[in-house]
Design a protein around this motif. Structure first.
Motif, PDB file in Angstrom:
ATOM      1  N   GLY A  60       0.797  -1.218   0.000  1.00 18.58           N
ATOM      2  CA  GLY A  60       0.000   0.000   0.000  1.00 18.58           C
ATOM      3  C   GLY A  60       0.832   1.271   0.000  1.00 18.58           C
ATOM      4  O   GLY A  60       0.303   2.369   0.120  1.00 18.58           O
ATOM      5  N   LEU A  61       2.134   1.133  -0.156  1.00 18.47           N
ATOM      6  CA  LEU A  61       2.998   2.317  -0.109  1.00 18.47           C
ATOM      7  C   LEU A  61       3.509   2.639  -1.512  1.00 18.47           C
ATOM      8  O   LEU A  61       3.840   1.743  -2.286  1.00 18.47           O
ATOM      9  N   LYS A  62       3.539   3.917  -1.825  1.00 20.18           N
ATOM     10  CA  LYS A  62       3.970   4.305  -3.162  1.00 20.18           C
ATOM     11  C   LYS A  62       5.355   4.962  -3.153  1.00 20.18           C
ATOM     12  O   LYS A  62       6.139   4.765  -4.068  1.00 20.18           O
ATOM     13  N   ALA A  63       5.625   5.766  -2.171  1.00 18.79           N
ATOM     14  CA  ALA A  63       6.920   6.445  -2.122  1.00 18.79           C
ATOM     15  C   ALA A  63       7.185   6.939  -0.711  1.00 18.79           C
ATOM     16  O   ALA A  63       6.260   7.092   0.090  1.00 18.79           O
ATOM     17  N   ILE A  64       8.461   7.171  -0.433  1.00 18.69           N
ATOM     18  CA  ILE A  64       8.857   7.750   0.858  1.00 18.69           C
ATOM     19  C   ILE A  64       9.631   9.027   0.547  1.00 18.69           C
ATOM     20  O   ILE A  64      10.603   8.994  -0.207  1.00 18.69           O
ATOM     21  N   THR A  65       9.188  10.148   1.096  1.00 20.39           N
ATOM     22  CA  THR A  65       9.926  11.388   0.867  1.00 20.39           C
ATOM     23  C   THR A  65      10.281  12.002   2.218  1.00 20.39           C
ATOM     24  O   THR A  65       9.748  11.599   3.256  1.00 20.39           O
ATOM     25  N   SER A  66      11.169  12.977   2.182  1.00 21.71           N
ATOM     26  CA  SER A  66      11.461  13.667   3.436  1.00 21.71           C
ATOM     27  C   SER A  66      11.679  15.142   3.183  1.00 21.71           C
ATOM     28  O   SER A  66      12.181  15.547   2.139  1.00 21.71           O
ATOM     29  N   LYS A  67      11.246  15.922   4.140  1.00 21.14           N
ATOM     30  CA  LYS A  67      11.497  17.357   4.103  1.00 21.14           C
ATOM     31  C   LYS A  67      12.433  17.633   5.272  1.00 21.14           C
ATOM     32  O   LYS A  67      12.064  17.427   6.423  1.00 21.14           O
ATOM     33  N   ARG A  68      13.653  18.096   4.956  1.00 20.52           N
ATOM     34  CA  ARG A  68      14.712  18.087   5.957  1.00 20.52           C
ATOM     35  C   ARG A  68      14.804  19.403   6.721  1.00 20.52           C
ATOM     36  O   ARG A  68      14.494  20.468   6.219  1.00 20.52           O
ATOM     37  N   LYS A  69      15.314  19.273   7.960  1.00 19.31           N
ATOM     38  CA  LYS A  69      15.679  20.431   8.789  1.00 19.31           C
ATOM     39  C   LYS A  69      14.574  21.462   8.919  1.00 19.31           C
ATOM     40  O   LYS A  69      14.781  22.646   8.712  1.00 19.31           O
ATOM     41  N   ILE A  83      10.485  26.358  20.525  1.00 22.05           N
ATOM     42  CA  ILE A  83      10.913  26.161  19.137  1.00 22.05           C
ATOM     43  C   ILE A  83      12.024  25.124  19.117  1.00 22.05           C
ATOM     44  O   ILE A  83      12.969  25.228  19.897  1.00 22.05           O
ATOM     45  N   SER A  84      11.959  24.146  18.232  1.00 24.01           N
ATOM     46  CA  SER A  84      13.123  23.270  18.081  1.00 24.01           C
ATOM     47  C   SER A  84      13.483  23.111  16.609  1.00 24.01           C
ATOM     48  O   SER A  84      12.611  23.052  15.740  1.00 24.01           O
ATOM     49  N   TYR A  85      14.776  23.044  16.389  1.00 25.63           N
ATOM     50  CA  TYR A  85      15.301  23.025  15.027  1.00 25.63           C
ATOM     51  C   TYR A  85      15.792  21.625  14.654  1.00 25.63           C
ATOM     52  O   TYR A  85      15.837  20.727  15.486  1.00 25.63           O
ATOM     53  N   ASN A  86      16.156  21.499  13.363  1.00 19.62           N
ATOM     54  CA  ASN A  86      16.762  20.243  12.885  1.00 19.62           C
ATOM     55  C   ASN A  86      15.886  19.010  13.071  1.00 19.62           C
ATOM     56  O   ASN A  86      16.365  17.942  13.402  1.00 19.62           O
ATOM     57  N   LYS A  87      14.606  19.193  12.856  1.00 19.40           N
ATOM     58  CA  LYS A  87      13.691  18.057  12.774  1.00 19.40           C
ATOM     59  C   LYS A  87      13.460  17.774  11.291  1.00 19.40           C
ATOM     60  O   LYS A  87      13.713  18.638  10.449  1.00 19.40           O
ATOM     61  N   SER A  88      12.962  16.601  10.979  1.00 17.09           N
ATOM     62  CA  SER A  88      12.611  16.326   9.586  1.00 17.09           C
ATOM     63  C   SER A  88      11.281  15.604   9.498  1.00 17.09           C
ATOM     64  O   SER A  88      10.939  14.817  10.375  1.00 17.09           O
ATOM     65  N   ILE A  89      10.579  15.889   8.429  1.00 11.62           N
ATOM     66  CA  ILE A  89       9.307  15.200   8.179  1.00 11.62           C
ATOM     67  C   ILE A  89       9.572  14.029   7.246  1.00 11.62           C
ATOM     68  O   ILE A  89      10.169  14.210   6.177  1.00 11.62           O
ATOM     69  N   VAL A  90       9.146  12.856   7.641  1.00  8.78           N
ATOM     70  CA  VAL A  90       9.167  11.713   6.729  1.00  8.78           C
ATOM     71  C   VAL A  90       7.731  11.515   6.256  1.00  8.78           C
ATOM     72  O   VAL A  90       6.815  11.430   7.081  1.00  8.78           O
ATOM     73  N   SER A  91       7.526  11.480   4.952  1.00  7.81           N
ATOM     74  CA  SER A  91       6.168  11.296   4.433  1.00  7.81           C
ATOM     75  C   SER A  91       6.061   9.973   3.702  1.00  7.81           C
ATOM     76  O   SER A  91       6.916   9.641   2.872  1.00  7.81           O
ATOM     77  N   LEU A  92       5.022   9.244   4.035  1.00 10.92           N
ATOM     78  CA  LEU A  92       4.747   7.982   3.351  1.00 10.92           C
ATOM     79  C   LEU A  92       3.592   8.249   2.401  1.00 10.92           C
ATOM     80  O   LEU A  92       2.463   8.492   2.833  1.00 10.92           O
ATOM     81  N   ILE A  93       3.897   8.269   1.117  1.00 14.85           N
ATOM     82  CA  ILE A  93       2.847   8.490   0.130  1.00 14.85           C
ATOM     83  C   ILE A  93       2.178   7.138  -0.061  1.00 14.85           C
ATOM     84  O   ILE A  93       2.820   6.166  -0.484  1.00 14.85           O
TER      85      ILE A  93
END
Ligand code: ASP
Ligand code: MG
Length: 442
Positions: free
Chosen positions: A298-307, A374-384
């Motif tokens: 059921g997964l199509k792609a994994i992307t990330s939006k960094r920092k 506020i916190s920095y240097n987190k990343s979003i992992v997205s499961l399309i």
């Protein structure tokens, strides 16, 4: 058909592009080019140097003269542009000003030069063609320099100016990507990597059969090839999936670029200009996508939006706070900051924003009604993915995260029907994506 900078990086690459265009001539294509190679970056660098007292465009000038020469062209069309470019740099130096408006004009030389050179080359090679600056085929934007928005009359303009070619295709139109003019005739740009958008707008204006975006990868991939060793090409994906991917980090298309094509239901095909035989990816409306296009899981792609920046906001008053959310989001609107992900409870909100924003304004304003962290240097992992299958996806994903002791700091699930996102420390993201990709795609 749109070709980016790396597809036209030198004479050999341009020769390959010519061969690709030839194969599609019976479809009467309109061609869009970005600036060659790194030229847009070099132009910005030259502008910054001019501001700091050093006027020098030699690197850019030499590149284009050399390119014209190795394609067997004389330089009568590019010379005046290159002269103008030097004048503009001198202007930046003298005025000590490098505003976004001036920067847009400066960047515009990249695309104006590439279309002239390539159109001349095509003509020499027997493909009858003609170069156009985007404003001459009807592109009009607002005046947000650096990130201008297409005005709606552009679509009708394009059809008026180029639509006749449907019957009378006497030459191949070659149009500058990325640039336009506002209604006062001042040059604007559509945002970095904006040539994809130019192509999509042209496709929509002409109601083309399809928009082709030629890249230096085999298509839209299941993960970033710089992170994962063996990403796979996604054969078909929906407009929704593609735009979620683009917003959440996939580099393959400019996020706004597919919108015009999507609105008119024009398929967008992503192809590799280094390997014309590679199948590529097709982005279509949902109706055409069948279930079996997802991976088994059921997964199509994994992307990330960094920092990215994570902001935790907790109301200083306790329960029953009608209007708290609205007060908080007003502040973001006032500060013109776009929010990516949100999680909320009655008295607290966590959200993420891009790291390009300055947060001082929000801190000052929010501190009156809430505690802000506020916190920095987190990343979003997205499961399309197909969110209907999310329970099974979650169980696999969390087993892996748990195994590695990754600490998930926030989750967004359900708002988008094709995207499940969570937040990790940026330092954990690459390993995490490798593990997930292995689990779902190998
Ligand atoms: N040449 C522009 C840039 O480098 C536009 C593009 O490549 O699409 O951002
Ligand atoms: Mg580019």
């Amino acid at each position: 058909m749109k070709f980016g900078g790396s597809s036209i990086a030198d004479a050999d690459r341009i020769f390959e592009v010519k061969k690709i265009v030839e194969k599609f001539l019976d479809k009467k294509p309109v061609i869009v080019f970005s600036a060659c190679f790194q030229i847009t970056n070099w132009l910005i660098e030259a502008g910054e140097n001019a501001l700091n007292g050093k006027v020098n465009a030699n690197k850019i000038i030499d590149f284009h003269y050399k390119l014209a020469k190795s394609l067997g062209l004389d330089d009568y069309k590019i010379e005046p542009l290159l002269d103008e470019l030097e004048d503009l740099l001198r202007g930046i130096f003298l005025f000590k000003e490098f505003s976004n408006r001036i920067k847009d004009k400066l960047m515009s030389y990249g695309e104006r030069l590439s279309v002239r050179i390539i159109s001349d080359f095509f003509n020499l090679q027997g493909i009858k063609s003609r170069e156009f600056d985007a404003w001459d085929v009807g592109f009009v934007t607002d005046s947000t320099f650096g990130n201008a928005l297409i005005e709606s009359q552009t679509y009708a303009n394009i059809n008026d100016i180029l639509g006749g070619l449907r019957e009378d295709y006497e030459y191949t139109p070659i149009v500058t990507g990325f640039i336009a003019k506002d209604k006062n005739g001042i040059i604007t740009t559509l945002g970095r990597s904006g040539s994809d958008l130019t192509a999509s707008v042209l496709g929509a204006g002409l109601l083309a059969d399809e928009v082709q975006v030629w890249k230096d990868v085999d298509g839209v991939l299941t993960a970033d090839p710089r992170i994962v060793e063996n990403p796979k090409v996604i054969e078909t994906l929906s407009f929704n999936e593609a735009s979620e991917m683009a917003y959440f980090g996939a580099k393959v298309l400019h996020p706004a670029s597919i919108v015009p094509a999507m609105q008119r239901n024009i398929p967008v095909r992503v192809k590799n200009s280094y390997d014309i035989n590679a199948k590529g990816s097709m982005i279509l409306s949902d109706d055409y996508i069948s279930e079996n296009n997802l991976s088994k899981n059921g997964l199509k792609a994994i992307t990330s939006k960094r920092k990215i920046i994570l902001i935790d906001i907790e109301s200083t008053r306790m329960l029953g706070q009608a209007g708290f959310l609205s007060k908080v989001f007003n502040v973001f609107e006032e500060e013109k900051i776009s929010v990516d992900m949100i999680a909320s409870s009655e008295i607290s909100i966590s959200l993420t924003i891009d790291n390009r924003y300055n947060v001082q304004g929000i801190i000052d304003k929010l501190s009156k009604i809430a505690k802000v962290h506020i916190s920095y240097n987190k990343s979003i992992v997205s499961l399309i993915s197909d969110v209907k299958k999310s329970t099974s996806i979650f169980s696999k994903v969390f087993a892996i995260l748990n195994n590695e002791s990754y600490n998930v700091q926030m989750i967004s699930h359900g708002a988008s029907k094709v995207n499940i996102s969570f937040i990790l420390e940026d330092s954990e993201v690459e390993d995490c994506i490798r593990l997930l990709h292995k689990e779902f795609f190998d």
